[in-house]
Motif scaffolding. Structure first.
Motif, PDB file in Angstrom:
ATOM      1  N   LEU A  10       1.014  -1.220   0.139  1.00 15.03           N
ATOM      2  CA  LEU A  10       0.078   0.082   0.052  1.00 15.03           C
ATOM      3  C   LEU A  10       0.791   1.229  -0.141  1.00 15.03           C
ATOM      4  O   LEU A  10       0.483   2.213  -0.866  1.00 15.03           O
ATOM      5  CB  LEU A  10      -0.990   0.002   1.089  1.00 15.03           C
ATOM      6  CG  LEU A  10      -1.778  -1.074   1.107  1.00 15.03           C
ATOM      7  CD1 LEU A  10      -2.987  -1.018   2.449  1.00 15.03           C
ATOM      8  CD2 LEU A  10      -3.206  -0.273   0.121  1.00 15.03           C
ATOM      9  N   LEU A  11       1.833   1.384   0.906  1.00 12.98           N
ATOM     10  CA  LEU A  11       2.877   2.390   0.729  1.00 12.98           C
ATOM     11  C   LEU A  11       3.482   2.606  -0.633  1.00 12.98           C
ATOM     12  O   LEU A  11       3.642   3.859  -1.059  1.00 12.98           O
ATOM     13  CB  LEU A  11       3.993   2.304   1.835  1.00 12.98           C
ATOM     14  CG  LEU A  11       3.678   2.723   3.258  1.00 12.98           C
ATOM     15  CD1 LEU A  11       4.615   2.344   4.305  1.00 12.98           C
ATOM     16  CD2 LEU A  11       3.233   4.166   3.480  1.00 12.98           C
ATOM     17  N   ILE A  12       3.842   1.476  -0.972  1.00 12.56           N
ATOM     18  CA  ILE A  12       4.545   1.627  -2.653  1.00 12.56           C
ATOM     19  C   ILE A  12       3.604   2.005  -3.454  1.00 12.56           C
ATOM     20  O   ILE A  12       3.981   3.253  -4.115  1.00 12.56           O
ATOM     21  CB  ILE A  12       5.328   0.324  -2.753  1.00 12.56           C
ATOM     22  CG1 ILE A  12       6.401  -0.192  -1.725  1.00 12.56           C
ATOM     23  CG2 ILE A  12       5.813   0.303  -4.201  1.00 12.56           C
ATOM     24  CD1 ILE A  12       6.861  -1.541  -1.898  1.00 12.56           C
ATOM     25  N   GLU A  13       2.466   1.543  -3.454  1.00 15.33           N
ATOM     26  CA  GLU A  13       1.433   1.855  -4.670  1.00 15.33           C
ATOM     27  C   GLU A  13       1.017   3.333  -4.332  1.00 15.33           C
ATOM     28  O   GLU A  13       0.801   4.245  -5.247  1.00 15.33           O
ATOM     29  CB  GLU A  13       0.318   0.928  -4.588  1.00 15.33           C
ATOM     30  CG  GLU A  13      -0.475   0.925  -6.009  1.00 15.33           C
ATOM     31  CD  GLU A  13      -1.207   2.010  -6.144  1.00 15.33           C
ATOM     32  OE1 GLU A  13      -1.617   2.520  -7.230  1.00 15.33           O
ATOM     33  OE2 GLU A  13      -1.876   2.432  -5.308  1.00 15.33           O
ATOM     34  N   GLY A  17       2.212   4.499  -7.928  1.00 14.50           N
ATOM     35  CA  GLY A  17       1.211   4.100  -8.660  1.00 14.50           C
ATOM     36  C   GLY A  17       1.771   2.898  -9.393  1.00 14.50           C
ATOM     37  O   GLY A  17       3.002   2.368  -9.093  1.00 14.50           O
ATOM     38  N   TYR A  18       1.097   2.890 -10.520  1.00 16.59           N
ATOM     39  CA  TYR A  18       1.783   1.626 -11.522  1.00 16.59           C
ATOM     40  C   TYR A  18       2.341   2.267 -12.639  1.00 16.59           C
ATOM     41  O   TYR A  18       1.474   3.196 -13.315  1.00 16.59           O
ATOM     42  CB  TYR A  18       0.623   0.744 -12.089  1.00 16.59           C
ATOM     43  CG  TYR A  18       1.097  -0.505 -12.869  1.00 16.59           C
ATOM     44  CD1 TYR A  18       1.596  -1.633 -12.084  1.00 16.59           C
ATOM     45  CD2 TYR A  18       1.359  -0.397 -14.426  1.00 16.59           C
ATOM     46  CE1 TYR A  18       2.189  -2.935 -12.647  1.00 16.59           C
ATOM     47  CE2 TYR A  18       1.547  -1.751 -15.091  1.00 16.59           C
ATOM     48  CZ  TYR A  18       2.232  -2.881 -14.028  1.00 16.59           C
ATOM     49  OH  TYR A  18       2.739  -4.014 -14.747  1.00 16.59           O
ATOM     50  N   PRO A  98      -3.493  -3.245  -5.653  1.00 21.83           N
ATOM     51  CA  PRO A  98      -4.442  -2.145  -5.246  1.00 21.83           C
ATOM     52  C   PRO A  98      -4.304  -0.924  -6.026  1.00 21.83           C
ATOM     53  O   PRO A  98      -3.016  -0.901  -6.782  1.00 21.83           O
ATOM     54  CB  PRO A  98      -3.881  -1.833  -3.879  1.00 21.83           C
ATOM     55  CG  PRO A  98      -2.368  -2.233  -3.533  1.00 21.83           C
ATOM     56  CD  PRO A  98      -2.230  -3.604  -4.681  1.00 21.83           C
ATOM     57  N   ALA A  99      -5.076  -0.002  -6.078  1.00 16.11           N
ATOM     58  CA  ALA A  99      -5.101   0.918  -7.212  1.00 16.11           C
ATOM     59  C   ALA A  99      -5.459   2.260  -6.598  1.00 16.11           C
ATOM     60  O   ALA A  99      -6.368   2.881  -6.948  1.00 16.11           O
ATOM     61  CB  ALA A  99      -6.045   0.581  -8.359  1.00 16.11           C
ATOM     62  N   ILE A 158      -9.197  -1.289  -3.510  1.00 19.92           N
ATOM     63  CA  ILE A 158      -7.821  -0.955  -2.633  1.00 19.92           C
ATOM     64  C   ILE A 158      -7.867  -1.688  -1.367  1.00 19.92           C
ATOM     65  O   ILE A 158      -7.208  -2.443  -1.139  1.00 19.92           O
ATOM     66  CB  ILE A 158      -7.893   0.617  -2.285  1.00 19.92           C
ATOM     67  CG1 ILE A 158      -7.717   1.659  -3.605  1.00 19.92           C
ATOM     68  CG2 ILE A 158      -7.138   0.826  -1.255  1.00 19.92           C
ATOM     69  CD1 ILE A 158      -7.957   2.841  -3.456  1.00 19.92           C
ATOM     70  N   VAL A 159      -9.281  -1.765  -0.502  1.00 20.82           N
ATOM     71  CA  VAL A 159      -9.482  -2.584   0.537  1.00 20.82           C
ATOM     72  C   VAL A 159      -9.351  -3.851   0.356  1.00 20.82           C
ATOM     73  O   VAL A 159      -8.633  -4.596   1.205  1.00 20.82           O
ATOM     74  CB  VAL A 159     -10.340  -2.045   1.473  1.00 20.82           C
ATOM     75  CG1 VAL A 159     -10.776  -2.838   2.491  1.00 20.82           C
ATOM     76  CG2 VAL A 159     -10.432  -0.466   1.667  1.00 20.82           C
ATOM     77  N   ALA A 160      -9.920  -4.300  -0.623  1.00 20.32           N
ATOM     78  CA  ALA A 160     -10.169  -5.957  -0.804  1.00 20.32           C
ATOM     79  C   ALA A 160      -8.884  -6.567  -1.019  1.00 20.32           C
ATOM     80  O   ALA A 160      -8.275  -7.569  -0.444  1.00 20.32           O
ATOM     81  CB  ALA A 160     -11.174  -6.112  -1.641  1.00 20.32           C
TER      82      ALA A 160
END
Length: 321
Positions: A10-13, A17-18, A98-99, A158-160
């Motif tokens: 989560l921190l990295i994204e 982002g991608y 996650p997005a 994100i959460v899922a």
């Protein structure tokens, strides 16, 4: 270890982002999965077959999809964990699931388009993230559509995936994305997919259940930190409205966000020229929303995202003792 994976991914994204250059070179895991689903659909979803056979073939396609996805994800995770700093490398791979950044960018683009290009610009921008007929939307409806998409996609985009990474590592997160992608591609209630996509739609409802509830409560807590937002209204909206949503899961984040900010979301809308009757989330709230209301919803979501990251950080610290 898996909570640490969720926390780091989560921190990295959140910050990177991608990358566009990476997408241009190799695509994205969702596009890979989508191509595989399209192949299975083409090969096994035959219109000449009866309903029962198409239903069985859809279940078979879902099983094949999950076996391949889990096998490859487990292999990648096992190999990377053997390397020095293996946890970090696996987290970098998990960060593709996650997005956070892309969701924020797409929703903010609707607000920007409304402010700079007017209604036509807003319609065009919102058509990128929702399936309803954009030509039928006035400015307030464009704003509601963007905010509803924000709430629902914060949960399942994100959460899922973070939840399933935290539970089962990369294989769990990858399996979730495969199920969610299958639902978005073939989980439709129409002539072609009513039978073939039934298993994917049902399984997607099941795997999204814990994240949708968690998302609702994240919005409740996030409301504490947003001016004029109300945690009490968010809780009341969840209790009163969430179970009336057409989806067993989307009602939780939509009702919580609507209640927290004093909006009225959902309600009747048009898809492919057909009017769909639906209950309101956040009944009694405002319907005449503007671009400023989109930005306020984005603020609430950013805070909820920070709470999600902090939650996994706390779990890492507690379990690591």
């Amino acid at each position: 270890m898996f909570f640490a994976l969720a926390f780091l991914s989560l921190l990295i994204e959140r910050f990177t982002g991608y990358p566009n250059w990476l997408f241009a070179r190799i695509g994205h895991p969702v596009t890979w999965v989508g191509s595989f689903i399209a192949l299975l659909d083409k090969k096994w979803n035959r219109e000449s077959d009866d309903f029962a056979k198409r239903k069985v073939m859809g279940m078979t396609a879902l099983i094949v999809l999950l076996v391949v996805t889990i096998f490859l994800a487990s292999l990648v995770q096992s190999v990377l964990f053997l390397l020095p700093l293996g946890l970090l490398f696996v987290a970098i791979v998990c960060a593709a699931l996650p997005a956070q950044k892309s969701l924020e960018q797409h929703v903010e683009a609707v607000a920007v388009a409304l402010e700079t290009e007017g209604l036509e610009g807003g319609r065009k921008a919102v058509s990128m993230i929702v399936g309803r007929d954009p030509d039928q939307l006035d400015e307030a409806a464009v704003c509601r559509a963007a905010i509803e998409s924000l709430a629902e996609n914060f949960s399942d985009g994100i959460v899922a995936p973070a939840f399933w990474i935290g539970m089962l590592g990369l294989p769990g997160g990858a399996a979730y994305k495969a199920i969610n992608t299958a639902d978005s591609m073939i989980g439709h209630r129409n002539k072609r997919y009513e039978a073939f996509g039934k298993a994917s739609a049902k399984l997607d409802d099941l795997v999204n259940l814990p994240a949708s509830r968690l998302t609702g409560y994240l919005f409740v807590v996030a409301a504490v930190f947003v001016k004029d937002a109300s945690p009490k209204r968010a809780l009341n909206a969840i209790k009163r409205d969430a179970h009336h949503h057409r989806s067993p899961n989307a009602g939780w984040p939509e009702a919580a966000l609507a209640g927290a900010l004093g909006y009225a979301l959902a309600g009747p809308r048009s898809y492919d020229g057909q009017m769909i009757e639906a209950r309101f989330m956040g009944r009694g709230g405002r319907r005449d929303l503007t671009a400023a209301d989109i930005r306020r919803a984005l603020k609430l979501t950013r805070i909820a995202d920070g709470l999600l990251i902090a939650l996994f950080g706390c779990l890492v610290l507690v379990i690591g003792r």
